[in-house]
Design a protein around this motif. Structure first.
Motif, short mmCIF file in Angstrom:
data_model
loop_
_atom_site.label_atom_id
_atom_site.label_comp_id
_atom_site.label_asym_id
_atom_site.label_seq_id
_atom_site.Cartn_x
_atom_site.Cartn_y
_atom_site.Cartn_z
N TYR A 91 -1.11 5.68 5.65
CA TYR A 91 -0.95 6.13 7.04
C TYR A 91 0.30 5.51 7.67
CZ TYR A 91 -5.61 8.25 7.09
OH TYR A 91 -6.70 9.04 6.84
N TYR A 92 0.56 4.23 7.36
CA TYR A 92 1.79 3.63 7.87
C TYR A 92 3.02 4.38 7.36
CZ TYR A 92 -0.06 -0.67 9.99
OH TYR A 92 -0.68 -1.57 10.81
N GLY A 106 -1.65 -7.94 7.50
CA GLY A 106 -1.88 -7.75 6.08
C GLY A 106 -1.64 -6.33 5.63
N LYS A 107 -2.02 -5.37 6.45
CA LYS A 107 -1.82 -3.95 6.09
C LYS A 107 -0.34 -3.57 6.15
CE LYS A 107 -4.71 -3.38 9.29
NZ LYS A 107 -5.63 -2.95 10.36
N LEU A 108 0.40 -4.19 7.06
CA LEU A 108 1.84 -3.93 7.12
C LEU A 108 2.54 -4.42 5.85
CD1 LEU A 108 2.59 -4.88 10.83
CD2 LEU A 108 2.97 -2.63 9.79
N LEU A 109 2.04 -5.51 5.26
CA LEU A 109 2.63 -5.99 4.01
C LEU A 109 2.46 -4.98 2.89
CD1 LEU A 109 1.65 -9.79 3.97
CD2 LEU A 109 3.86 -8.77 4.53
N PHE A 110 1.29 -4.34 2.83
CA PHE A 110 1.09 -3.30 1.83
C PHE A 110 2.04 -2.12 2.07
CE2 PHE A 110 -3.30 -5.14 1.35
CZ PHE A 110 -3.14 -5.52 0.02
N ALA A 111 2.16 -1.72 3.33
CA ALA A 111 3.06 -0.62 3.65
C ALA A 111 4.50 -0.98 3.29
CB ALA A 111 2.96 -0.27 5.13
N LEU A 112 4.88 -2.23 3.53
CA LEU A 112 6.23 -2.68 3.18
C LEU A 112 6.46 -2.58 1.68
CD1 LEU A 112 8.90 -3.99 4.14
CD2 LEU A 112 7.80 -6.22 3.77
N MET A 113 5.46 -2.96 0.90
CA MET A 113 5.58 -2.85 -0.55
C MET A 113 5.72 -1.40 -0.97
SD MET A 113 5.81 -4.45 -3.38
CE MET A 113 5.26 -6.12 -3.04
N GLY A 114 4.94 -0.50 -0.37
CA GLY A 114 5.08 0.92 -0.67
C GLY A 114 6.46 1.46 -0.31
N PHE A 298 3.63 -9.55 18.26
CA PHE A 298 4.74 -8.88 17.59
C PHE A 298 4.25 -7.91 16.52
CE2 PHE A 298 7.60 -8.88 13.87
CZ PHE A 298 8.69 -8.24 14.43
N TRP A 299 3.24 -8.31 15.75
CA TRP A 299 2.75 -7.41 14.69
C TRP A 299 2.12 -6.16 15.29
CZ3 TRP A 299 5.46 -8.93 11.07
CH2 TRP A 299 5.59 -10.27 10.71
N PHE A 300 1.51 -6.26 16.44
CA PHE A 300 0.97 -5.07 17.10
C PHE A 300 2.10 -4.19 17.63
CE2 PHE A 300 -2.98 -7.45 17.05
CZ PHE A 300 -3.91 -6.46 16.86
N GLN A 301 3.17 -4.80 18.08
CA GLN A 301 4.32 -4.01 18.53
C GLN A 301 4.89 -3.20 17.36
OE1 GLN A 301 5.86 -3.59 21.71
NE2 GLN A 301 6.75 -1.96 20.47
N VAL A 302 4.97 -3.83 16.20
CA VAL A 302 5.42 -3.12 15.00
C VAL A 302 4.44 -2.01 14.65
CG1 VAL A 302 5.90 -3.36 12.53
CG2 VAL A 302 6.64 -5.15 14.13
N HIS A 303 3.16 -2.32 14.77
CA HIS A 303 2.09 -1.34 14.49
C HIS A 303 2.25 -0.09 15.36
CE1 HIS A 303 -2.08 -0.09 13.55
NE2 HIS A 303 -2.23 0.12 14.85
#
Length: 775
Positions: A91-92, A106-114, A298-303
């Protein structure tokens, strides 16, 4: 417990000055004995750069990567909760809004890897067992991220012990209890959040130990560096899962004790003035509270910045929030509601329709209470003609086409039975404190019972006079005379109501589950101009408003995870590893992944926790009786350093007893890591190992004008320390042989291969392990 690392020492390399432990720091140092200086220098030359620690550190790190990455491509199918976190990463990558009860880091890290591997997120991980190969998913890259963090966790554990001043056997034992633990390996080889959580938690402990070691050099560059890194690590923990607040509790408790010590006017290092104490307090508050909070935001802003398209998470958010998403169906398809429209009203939380049918409430309920015997009003999950209600104005002189507006009084006529919705002071079937909802014939509704049929439309976050719309116009239907809100829940009524949902009047108007929306307006002709869609502009909301709304939704739905699960477990079973969780099975090859720790390692660590409590209790009892059985160094190490590790275990474990949500074995992993630290620390305590250099530096504070002096009989003490060290190595060797044996025995359940025969499966059912293929 006065501090987390009261006995920690700085690493002894050629570039690091060594101070006498616990020697008061003053502006004018007491003169040092020449013999002691020579001994210190000789020890530094002998120790060099602690090559033995560095070699062990390197070997353990290499083994950590091997155990985490070995066979990581198996299975090539979706496993357990990969259905959630793999989906969120997709979804990201698609920029599609979704909802989850966990913070985004943690979910953003997975999206970054993708994103790194060029994946577009087309696969949504719908079902356990779906093929990654057939769907062309770079799942190995996804799994490599938690495996990398899980591998790094092991050397971090080693480093925590090393920085805390423990001998090499203690460092090796603590690190290897994590290295050869099947649960830590299994959880870090899959697309799950716990590897990130545990790694960040371990880093927060390490950074705080390094910060505390600089307590005699406050406000220096290194002091600030490790304080801020502690705060950043804590922010990563809580930004991965909300249970990260337990890490704040662990570090916060140690900080509070440290501040209490600084406030002492009789400190050996000299009393701090209140302004100086205030500086210490403000610095810690900034580094450990303010800074982590801003990183958390900050992580929510990125979200929010990434997820700008409408998606499956829309329904969890308010219409105002949904208007900030492009292509949102709710706001695009909403229609203004007119008086005399026929509408279908749907409950936001349960998605049940407001429904009625000719059947009556029974005279008496099972508990003996009497009902009104009026027509039943229930919640029904399917589309049906009995879900149709006509919205009628307070006064019948309203013209056709007049829009319904926020805060207006309306009546609802059930079209099929030609009756009017009513609430009155009669208890509902399941809630004696809530009012019954029923309908009455039109002659009663227009006569004496008119007031009881009046309801106020309260649009959520609506403005006075705002038009009432379908879909986007989420609202509460408040009974005007009694001020109760129409509400429903999922517990089905008995057979007399066909097990449909109860509808009643809730006195708690602020409850979020009181919200409904108009799902459809069946009375509007298909060619009506009211259905013409105008081009909609995407709106914006202030970040904090979006953040607060999302926080409320996340906390609400997280607390609502109370339903039973076949692999859920209670906290009291975790330290004893009474059962695990089935992650994946393959019938043809008899392969399975069963999430389970290394029983031998867990039982050892749990036993030593009890030993620690027993030692502290015995020491306190002895002191009460005037018997001092421990030397200052051992007691300081036991209460301060080992006590800090025990505090970390307790703060990460005991709060789960207060939770009502679903709990699983993986929730114990941070506590298990802390228990491994306690195990290594107790090994050194039990064998009374004292490093040679520390013996040379164990000097008492000098009196005024009198130089410090080294302890006597150093050669004899050095010989005794060497014997203790050999004994601790022997104990570590025995323990690791047992632990590695347990790790190897359960490897087929951790890695998912090879398949096991019936006898092999049954041989591994030590306790309540509900393994597959046992027959």
């Amino acid at each position: 417990m006065s501090s987390p690392a009261g006995s920690v020492r700085k690493r002894k390399d050629a570039h690091t000055p060594v101070k006498a432990k616990d020697t008061p720091v003053t502006t004018t140092a007491a003169p040092q004995d020449p013999d002691l200086d020579a001994l210190v220098k000789a020890n530094i030359r002998q120790t060099g750069v602690e090559w033995d620690y560095r070699i062990a550190f390197s070997i353990i790190t290499l083994l950590a990567f091997i155990t985490r990455f070995w066979g990581i491509s198996h299975p090539n199918e979706v496993v357990f909760d990969e259905v959630h976190f793999g989906k969120f990463a997709s979804y990201y990558l698609e920029r599609t809004y979704f909802f989850d009860v966990h913070p985004p880091f943690g979910k953003l890290l997975f999206a970054l890897m993708g994103w790194f591997v060029g994946y577009d997120g087309h696969f949504h991980f719908e079902n356990i067992g779906d093929s990654y190969i057939a769907n062309k998913v770079p799942y190995v890259a996804y799994r490599a991220m938690p495996a990398f963090l899980g591998a790094l966790t092991v050397p971090v554990v080693f480093d925590i012990m090393w920085e805390s001043g423990y001998t090499l056997p203690a460092c090796v034992l603590s690190a290897c209890l994590v290295l050869f633990d099947n649960a830590h390996i299994g959880q870090t080889r899959l697309i799950l959040l716990d590897a990130t959580l545990v790694f960040a938690m371990a880093c927060s402990l390490l950074c705080y130990v390094k910060f505390y070691k600089l307590r005699h050099e406050p406000f220096g560059r290194k002091w600030w560096k490790w304080l801020l890194l502690t705060g950043f690590s804590l922010s990563c923990v809580i930004s991965t899962k909300y249970v990260g607040v337990f890490s704040f509790a662990a570090i916060g408790s140690a900080v509070a004790i440290d501040l209490w010590s600084l406030l002492d006017v009789n400190r050996r290092q000299g009393a701090l003035s209140l302004p100086d104490f205030g500086k210490h307090f403000v610095a810690r508050a900034f580094g450990l509270i303010v800074l982590p909070f801003f990183f958390y935001l900050f992580w929510f802003q990125v979200h929010f910045a990434i997820l700008y398209k409408s998606g499956p998470g829309d329904d969890f958010m308010s219409p105002e929030f949904q208007e900030t998403l492009s292509d949102n169906a709710m706001t695009a398809n909403s229609v203004t509601i007119d008086y005399y429209d026929s509408i279908q009203i749907k409950h936001k939380e349960t998605l049940g329709y407001l429904h009625s049918h000719p059947d009556k409430y029974p005279l008496r309920y099972d508990d003996g209470r009497v009902s009104s015997q009026g027509q039943q009003v229930t919640g029904y999950p399917y589309a049906d003609a009995n879900n149709h209600w006509q919205i009628i104005p307070l006064n019948d002189d309203q013209e056709l086409g007049h829009h319904v507006k926020n805060n207006e009084l309306v009546r609802l006529r059930h079209i099929v039975t030609d009756t009017m919705l009513l609430s009155h002071d009669v208890a509902s079937p399941y809630y004696p404190t809530n009012q019954e909802f029923t309908t009455v014939p039109m002659e009663e509704a227009l006569g004496d019972r008119l007031n009881d049929t009046l309801f106020e439309i309260r649009v959520e976050q609506g403005k006075p006079g705002q038009e009432f719309k379908s879909l986007s116009g989420q609202f509460k239907l408040v009974h005007n005379p009694s001020k109760v809100a129409m509400w429903t829940h999922t517990t089905p009524l008995p057979d007399w109501a066909y097990k449909q949902q109860e509808i009643n009047g809730n006195k708690n108007l602020g409850q979020s589950s009181n919200i409904w929306f108009v799902d459809e307006i069946p009375s509007i002709p298909a060619d009506s101009p009211r259905l013409v869609r105008e081009e909609r502009k995407v709106k914006s909301l202030p970040f904090l408003k979006k953040w607060f709304e999302l926080q409320r939704a996340m906390f609400f739905h997280n607390n609502a995870l109370t339903s039973s699960h076949p692999y859920a477990s209670e906290p009291f079973v975790w330290p004893f590893l009474l059962r695990g969780v089935s992650f994946w099975t393959h019938n043809d090859t008899r392969q399975q992944i069963y999430f389970l720790g290394n029983p031998l390692g867990w039982w050892l660590a749990s036993s030593l926790l009890a030993v620690f409590v027993g030692i502290v209790a015995a020491d306190q009892l002895s002191l009460r009786r005037g018997v001092d059985a421990l030397d200052d160094r051992s007691r300081s190490r036991l209460y301060n350093s080992t006590g800090f590790f025990f505090l970390a275990w307790a703060t990460h474990y005991l709060p789960f007893y207060l939770m009502g949500r679903q709990l699983f074995l993986h929730h114990y992993l941070p506590s298990h890591l802390a228990s491994c630290l306690v195990a290594g620390a107790l090994l050194e305590f039990i064998f009374n190992v004292e490093p040679v250099l520390d013996d040379a530096l164990m000097v008492k504070p000098a009196k005024k004008g009198v130089p410090v002096a080294p302890r006597k009989h150093l050669p004899a003490r050095e010989k005794l320390a060497g014997q203790s060290l050999l004994s601790s190595w022997a104990a570590v060797g025995v323990v690791l042989a047992i632990v590695i044996g347990g790790w190897y025995f359960f490897l087929p359940l951790t890695y998912g291969y090879p398949g096991l025969s019936v006898d092999q499966v049954n041989a591994r059912k030590w306790l309540g392990y509900d393994l597959h293929f046992a027959k």
